[in-house]
Design an enzyme around this catalytic site. Structure first.
Site, mmCIF file in Angstrom:
data_model
loop_
_atom_site.group_PDB
_atom_site.id
_atom_site.type_symbol
_atom_site.label_atom_id
_atom_site.label_comp_id
_atom_site.label_asym_id
_atom_site.label_seq_id
_atom_site.Cartn_x
_atom_site.Cartn_y
_atom_site.Cartn_z
ATOM 1 C CB CYS A 132 88.201 8.628 -24.392
ATOM 2 S SG CYS A 132 87.137 8.815 -25.837
ATOM 3 C CB THR A 388 76.756 -10.785 -42.500
ATOM 4 O OG1 THR A 388 77.522 -10.964 -43.699
ATOM 5 C CG2 THR A 388 75.486 -11.628 -42.573
ATOM 6 C CE1 TYR A 389 74.242 -4.196 -43.858
ATOM 7 C CE2 TYR A 389 76.537 -4.312 -43.154
ATOM 8 C CZ TYR A 389 75.255 -3.821 -42.993
ATOM 9 O OH TYR A 389 74.981 -2.953 -41.963
ATOM 10 C CG ASN A 390 75.318 -12.640 -46.906
ATOM 11 O OD1 ASN A 390 75.860 -13.391 -46.094
ATOM 12 N ND2 ASN A 390 74.017 -12.392 -46.881
ATOM 13 C CB THR A 391 79.563 -7.579 -49.398
ATOM 14 O OG1 THR A 391 79.494 -6.744 -48.238
ATOM 15 C CG2 THR A 391 78.219 -7.578 -50.102
ATOM 16 C CB THR A 400 81.612 -12.448 -43.491
ATOM 17 O OG1 THR A 400 80.352 -12.062 -42.908
ATOM 18 C CG2 THR A 400 81.700 -11.901 -44.908
#
Length: 494
Positions: A132, A388-391, A400
């Site tokens: 890297c 999470t954004y619940n999408t 999710t």
């Protein structure tokens, strides 16, 4: 790649000098240098359009009122003191970015067992294990700024024996952490002028694990160089061995490269999304109706562990593409990841997570020997796991949790870590093959990651969701390395 025949190439040359690319079928010389055109502008990622990073980052920051706060965080906690490419990509998830910057700043800048130049040199050694150059170059600069001896940058033979003694644990942590034993720890802390104290060793182990995992994020997210000294007249030279230009998808403007996911033969991306949603719903219903027995769950783990052997991570074996020479910082460069479940290694016992957990064992040990780092790491692990954004792509109000846990636990499964209370049948249901290929590559061989791999999975999802995947993979990998190292230190102490 498949070896070409001498007849098809010409009688004047040896067949062994050529390869046929298994993707585009071009005939290639094994040793050559190619010119890769430089785009007029380079964003922070070769995989993600620059405008999307700016758009999503601003959208998230404005929604949470974090714009000014994030800028202050970057000024205060960033290693470079500015918005570098890693930080720009991570800013798609500003809540996580705060935890990341605080923990990294603490490891590198705050009071701790190791002197500042040592910290940056250890970061160089860790990043070099995965070639890297992005992280190596960053910490070469930091090493010199903090008073490091320039001669050490000539290679491992120029550094103190004490630092050289870290080579073995660096190598094992990066590629096969399950091989680390209390004997490795005893060898480092034994009495003598080059010994390590336990607090120093814990600080070093945390840095090694952090930078191995961060290398996974750099390659998995296609992070572009901050500057490219090899650029001349809009082109840069890349040395290539047994490798085709179509596989060099870590650049965002490679001519004639076929970077579309159609090569993977995946079904329409919209139906792929709907199918994943349906599988999640069905699994949740089955879990509510009846839970699998402990015996069945153990069987499913062993099956998933063995099936991970079949996940091939590229059309080549052990060939690497490197745009810079970092070999001076590596000992035993041929040593790499080998599947935990590889035939002939059945004697390796599965690491039962319940026997040595981060929460009950690792956290307290690391916090006792390296004050406060445990709290910062714990916050970071929890943040990414619960983020999470619940999408999901175009869908809203989606739980999710099941998907996030499958991603995290699949990484640990590849490192031989099993959770007794987890049904590994969910991994096979939720993670389709192209995603498994991507996960295994990013986690175990990050330097092999290509844009085609990134594009091939979850094609309906937002780039910010794929960055979230990379954050989960990075933290799962770091935690797995720490669990093995801290367990060995615990055994040394008892």
């Amino acid at each position: 790649m498949n070896r070409g025949s001498a007849g098809s190439i010409g009688s004047a040359a040896s067949a062994s000098e050529y390869r046929v690319c298994s993707n585009c079928r071009k005939v290639l010389r094994q040793e050559k240098r190619i010119r890769v055109s430089q785009p007029l502008t380079r964003g922070p990622s070769a995989f993600i359009p620059e405008k999307e990073i700016v758009y999503f980052a601003l959208k998230v920051m404005q929604a949470n009122g974090l714009n000014e706060r994030t800028n202050l965080l970057v000024e205060e906690y960033s290693t470079s003191g500015r918005l570098d490419n890693i930080t720009q990509v991570m800013s798609l998830h500003t809540q996580y970015l705060e935890s990341f910057l605080r923990s990294q700043f603490y490891m590198l800048r705050m009071d701790g067992p190791l002197p500042l130049p040592y910290r940056h040199y250890i970061a160089i050694m860790a990043a070099a294990r995965h070639q890297c150059s992005y992280l190596v170059n960053m910490h070469v600069d930091e090493f010199l700024k903090t008073g490091g001896i320039a001669e050490w940058l000539n290679g491992l033979e120029y550094i103190p024996q004490r630092l050289k003694n870290l080579n073995e644990i660096n190598k094992l942590l990066a590629h096969r952490p399950w091989l680390i034993t209390k004997e490795h720890i005893q060898k480092l802390v034994k009495t003598g002028e080059n010994n390590w104290s336990l607090p120093e060793l814990v600080h070093a182990v945390v840095l090694l694990a952090h930078y191995h995992a961060l290398a996974s994020f750099v390659f998995g997210s296609g992070i572009n160089p901050e500057r490219d000294p090899d650029t001349s007249n809009g082109f840069r030279l890349i040395a290539v061995n047994k490798f085709c230009v179509c596989d060099l998808a870590n650049d965002n403007n490679i001519e004639n490269a076929s970077l579309t996911s159609s090569n993977f033969g995946i079904a329409d991306s919209l139906s792929e999304l709907e199918a994943l949603m349906e599988r999640m719903k069905r699994l949740q219903e089955e879990k509510e109706e009846e839970e699998a027995s402990q015996e069945e769950m153990a069987t499913r783990f062993e099956k998933e562990k063995k099936e991970s052997l079949l996940v091939v991570t590229g059309a080549f074996d052990d060939e690497m593409v490197s745009t810079s020479d970092v070999s001076r910082y590596i000992e035993d460069p041929g040593f790499g990841y080998k599947d935990f479940a590889r035939r002939g290694e059945e004697h390796l016992p599965t690491f039962r997570a319940q026997d040595y957990t981060w929460e009950n064992h690792g956290f307290s040990l690391v916090n006792r020997l390296y004050s406060d780092i445990g709290h910062l790491l714990d916050e970071k692990f929890r943040m990414v796991y619960n983020l999470t954004y619940n999408t999901m792509a175009t869908h809203e109000d989606v739980d999710t949790t099941m998907l996030r846990r499958a991603l995290f636990n699949y990484v640990h499964c590849m490192f031989g870590i099993r959770y007794d209370d987890y049904d590994y049948g969910e991994v096979n249901q939720l993670l389709e093959r192209s995603l498994k290929v991507y996960i295994k590559t990013v986690t175990c061989y990050p330097e092999r990651t290509t844009k085609r791999m990134y594009d091939s999975y979850w094609r309906q999802f937002k780039h910010s969701e794929k960055v979230h995947v990379n954050l989960l993979l990075m933290e799962a990998r770091m935690q797995a390395e720490l669990l093995y190292a801290l367990r060995a230190i615990t055994r040394h102490l008892t």
